[in-house]
Design a protein around this motif. Structure first.
Motif, PDB file in Angstrom:
ATOM      1  N   PHE A  49      -9.518   3.020   6.641  1.00 19.74           N
ATOM      2  CA  PHE A  49      -9.398   2.746   5.201  1.00 19.74           C
ATOM      3  C   PHE A  49      -8.152   3.419   4.630  1.00 19.74           C
ATOM      4  O   PHE A  49      -7.385   2.795   3.888  1.00 19.74           O
ATOM      5  CB  PHE A  49     -10.653   3.236   4.479  1.00 19.74           C
ATOM      6  CG  PHE A  49     -10.575   3.114   2.980  1.00 19.74           C
ATOM      7  CD1 PHE A  49     -10.768   1.891   2.357  1.00 19.74           C
ATOM      8  CD2 PHE A  49     -10.295   4.224   2.195  1.00 19.74           C
ATOM      9  CE1 PHE A  49     -10.693   1.777   0.969  1.00 19.74           C
ATOM     10  CE2 PHE A  49     -10.216   4.127   0.818  1.00 19.74           C
ATOM     11  CZ  PHE A  49     -10.418   2.896   0.197  1.00 19.74           C
ATOM     12  N   ILE A  50      -7.935   4.696   4.979  1.00 21.78           N
ATOM     13  CA  ILE A  50      -6.773   5.404   4.430  1.00 21.78           C
ATOM     14  C   ILE A  50      -5.481   4.819   4.983  1.00 21.78           C
ATOM     15  O   ILE A  50      -4.511   4.621   4.240  1.00 21.78           O
ATOM     16  CB  ILE A  50      -6.870   6.915   4.720  1.00 21.78           C
ATOM     17  CG1 ILE A  50      -8.126   7.500   4.076  1.00 21.78           C
ATOM     18  CG2 ILE A  50      -5.629   7.630   4.167  1.00 21.78           C
ATOM     19  CD1 ILE A  50      -8.374   8.953   4.415  1.00 21.78           C
ATOM     20  N   TYR A  51      -5.448   4.521   6.279  1.00 21.66           N
ATOM     21  CA  TYR A  51      -4.255   3.884   6.844  1.00 21.66           C
ATOM     22  C   TYR A  51      -3.959   2.567   6.121  1.00 21.66           C
ATOM     23  O   TYR A  51      -2.803   2.231   5.843  1.00 21.66           O
ATOM     24  CB  TYR A  51      -4.441   3.604   8.334  1.00 21.66           C
ATOM     25  CG  TYR A  51      -3.964   4.712   9.247  1.00 21.66           C
ATOM     26  CD1 TYR A  51      -2.710   5.299   9.078  1.00 21.66           C
ATOM     27  CD2 TYR A  51      -4.756   5.157  10.305  1.00 21.66           C
ATOM     28  CE1 TYR A  51      -2.268   6.303   9.919  1.00 21.66           C
ATOM     29  CE2 TYR A  51      -4.316   6.170  11.163  1.00 21.66           C
ATOM     30  CZ  TYR A  51      -3.077   6.733  10.960  1.00 21.66           C
ATOM     31  OH  TYR A  51      -2.635   7.728  11.800  1.00 21.66           O
ATOM     32  N   ASN A  52      -5.010   1.819   5.821  1.00 21.91           N
ATOM     33  CA  ASN A  52      -4.846   0.541   5.142  1.00 21.91           C
ATOM     34  C   ASN A  52      -4.221   0.704   3.752  1.00 21.91           C
ATOM     35  O   ASN A  52      -3.507  -0.182   3.270  1.00 21.91           O
ATOM     36  CB  ASN A  52      -6.204  -0.161   5.038  1.00 21.91           C
ATOM     37  CG  ASN A  52      -6.110  -1.555   4.464  1.00 21.91           C
ATOM     38  OD1 ASN A  52      -6.402  -1.778   3.309  1.00 21.91           O
ATOM     39  ND2 ASN A  52      -5.678  -2.494   5.282  1.00 21.91           N
ATOM     40  N   LYS A  53      -4.477   1.839   3.121  1.00 27.48           N
ATOM     41  CA  LYS A  53      -3.948   2.108   1.782  1.00 27.48           C
ATOM     42  C   LYS A  53      -2.624   2.861   1.812  1.00 27.48           C
ATOM     43  O   LYS A  53      -1.884   2.879   0.819  1.00 27.48           O
ATOM     44  CB  LYS A  53      -4.956   2.931   0.980  1.00 27.48           C
ATOM     45  CG  LYS A  53      -6.317   2.263   0.776  1.00 27.48           C
ATOM     46  CD  LYS A  53      -6.215   1.072  -0.150  1.00 27.48           C
ATOM     47  CE  LYS A  53      -7.584   0.469  -0.445  1.00 27.48           C
ATOM     48  NZ  LYS A  53      -7.493  -0.710  -1.351  1.00 27.48           N
ATOM     49  N   ALA A  54      -2.324   3.516   2.939  1.00 34.76           N
ATOM     50  CA  ALA A  54      -1.157   4.398   2.997  1.00 34.76           C
ATOM     51  C   ALA A  54       0.153   3.610   2.998  1.00 34.76           C
ATOM     52  O   ALA A  54       0.248   2.527   3.576  1.00 34.76           O
ATOM     53  CB  ALA A  54      -1.230   5.276   4.240  1.00 34.76           C
ATOM     54  N   ARG A  55       1.170   4.205   2.368  1.00 35.88           N
ATOM     55  CA  ARG A  55       2.517   3.625   2.366  1.00 35.88           C
ATOM     56  C   ARG A  55       3.396   4.236   3.454  1.00 35.88           C
ATOM     57  O   ARG A  55       4.409   3.649   3.829  1.00 35.88           O
ATOM     58  CB  ARG A  55       3.179   3.841   1.001  1.00 35.88           C
ATOM     59  CG  ARG A  55       2.447   3.181  -0.166  1.00 35.88           C
ATOM     60  CD  ARG A  55       2.303   1.683   0.017  1.00 35.88           C
ATOM     61  NE  ARG A  55       1.710   1.044  -1.135  1.00 35.88           N
ATOM     62  CZ  ARG A  55       2.386   0.355  -2.063  1.00 35.88           C
ATOM     63  NH1 ARG A  55       3.694   0.226  -1.936  1.00 35.88           N
ATOM     64  NH2 ARG A  55       1.771  -0.180  -3.082  1.00 35.88           N
ATOM     65  N   VAL A  56       2.987   5.416   3.953  1.00 33.76           N
ATOM     66  CA  VAL A  56       3.730   6.064   5.036  1.00 33.76           C
ATOM     67  C   VAL A  56       2.826   7.089   5.704  1.00 33.76           C
ATOM     68  O   VAL A  56       1.990   7.720   5.051  1.00 33.76           O
ATOM     69  CB  VAL A  56       5.032   6.736   4.505  1.00 33.76           C
ATOM     70  CG1 VAL A  56       4.708   7.848   3.517  1.00 33.76           C
ATOM     71  CG2 VAL A  56       5.889   7.262   5.656  1.00 33.76           C
TER      72      VAL A  56
END
Length: 395
Positions: free
Chosen positions: A278-285
């Motif tokens: 989930f966090i990877y999906n939202k992360a920009r970098v």
């Protein structure tokens, strides 16, 4: 071929990247026709034996408890592991080869290989010298000696990068020809599952910077925290998520308070796969500013989720990332370079997309688990053939 793997990490008991490596390797070995048994520590609420993805998982001993004497726990687990290996060997008609992962299972790996006079392969994922940027106390010296004996007694050593091959050869005196480089891999399919109800509130406006890993000195996390005020001056929507646990957590929280960043930094603690996805999906970098890194599987995991990566130009990370092509490399501990790299990616969607496209292609062609399993089986076959030829010559 029947292979016994010893590993002190295996899902759901995960401390670092070793457990994920053994999980992926074992199931892809099975896909290639290998019969795989794994001996690993017991985990509460999980059976002592189960078959999963065709892999035979045997759990022995007890789970390690915080505060427990680690040396005593390791000895008990290893003793139980040897007994279990002897029992399994009898039941299945004999193993062809032992594969031990890191120093914590060096004793059962070496012992069982000698008991049954079969080859021993070891994968050395990291060294005590590297993890601690030197050897500073008696415990570290003892672990280094265990690693050295394992590296010298194994029929073949596997490591994940040129950096690790050089380190193992230099530290332990094993010739480079006996050390095979097989990189870690990543299975993009593992990153598709999302949590039903995420516990993290991330808005569409947030520009998420994500670090994931053990909170230990060699990961260089405080450099990332120190850059955040400069990043926020250029990208006010930036927020930093720090995923994982480890001994540096209190110190990192104190630094966050000192920098007045409590409302901009989220310490997630240990996160399971769905939350990580989930966090990877939202992360920009994704940022991994390591000072020491034998391989850096987290960089591949970020790439598999189409998250641009920034890494310290060190160890295996330096070999994975081609700067400005599949990610951005910065000099270790250089906060100015790190801040500018983060600002560039957060501010330039075209750059981010280009890095993601190139990284996705590289994962499919180089870090594919089918290819890695085939390379591992090739090592197994070479060792079995060499051992067979030795026996013929002795006869």
């Amino acid at each position: 071929m029947k292979v016994l793997l010893f590993s002190w990490e295996y899902p759901p008991h995960m401390v670092g990247g070793l457990g994920q490596h053994v999980f992926d390797l074992s199931r892809f070995l099975v896909k290639q026709g290998i019969e795989v048994h794994i001996i690993t520590p017991r985990v509460q609420s999980h059976p002592d034996y189960q078959e999963e993805n065709g892999v035979h998982i045997h759990r022995v001993g007890s789970s390690y408890l915080e505060g427990e004497n680690f040396k005593s726990w390791t000895f008990r687990f290893n003793s139980d592991a040897i007994r279990e290996a002897v029992n399994i060997n009898t039941r299945i008609g004999g193993f062809d080869l032992i594969h031990a992962h890191d120093w914590l299972v060096a004793y059962p790996g070496r012992a069982v290989a000698k008991i049954f006079e079969i080859p021993l392969v070891t994968t050395i994922h990291a060294t005590e010298h590297g993890r601690n940027l030197g050897l500073h106390n008696r415990m570290q010296l003892e672990i280094n000696e265990i690693e050295k004996n394992l590296a010298l007694e194994a029929d073949r050593v596997i490591c994940c990068s040129q950096y690790m091959q050089d380190e193992i050869s230099t530290l332990f005196g094993r010739p480079r020809k006996d050390i095979t480089i097989i990189p870690n891999g990543v299975d993009p399919g593992l990153f598709e599952l999302m949590p039903d109800s995420p516990r993290f509130n991330i808005s569409a406006q947030d520009r998420i910077i994500f670090f994931l890993g053990r909170l230990v000195p060699e990961k260089g996390i405080w450099f990332l925290l120190n850059t955040l005020p400069r990043v926020l001056a250029e990208v006010p929507q930036a927020r930093l998520y720090i995923g994982g646990k480890g001994p540096m957590l209190p110190e990192l929280k104190r630094l966050t308070h000192k920098l007045n960043l409590e409302d901009k930094v989220v310490f997630t603690g240990f996160i399971y796969h769905e939350e990580r996805n989930f966090i990877y999906n939202k992360a920009r970098v994704a940022v991994f500013p390591s000072l020491y890194e034998p391989f850096g599987i987290v960089a591949l995991e970020a790439m598999a989720t189409r998250t641009p990566v920034i890494v310290g130009d060190v160890g295996g990370l330096a070999e994975i990332v081609e700067s400005e092509v599949t990610g951005i490399k910065v000099r270790p501990a250089n906060e100015d370079e790190l801040a500018q790299a983060i600002i560039r990616i957060l501010s330039d969607d075209n750059l981010a997309d280009s890095l993601c496209d190139n990284a996705s292609h590289m994962i499919a062609s180089v870090y594919n688990w089918d290819v890695i399993a085939q390379s591992t089986i090739k090592v197994y076959k070479e060792i079995l053939e060499q051992r067979g030829n030795k026996l013929l010559n002795l006869g």
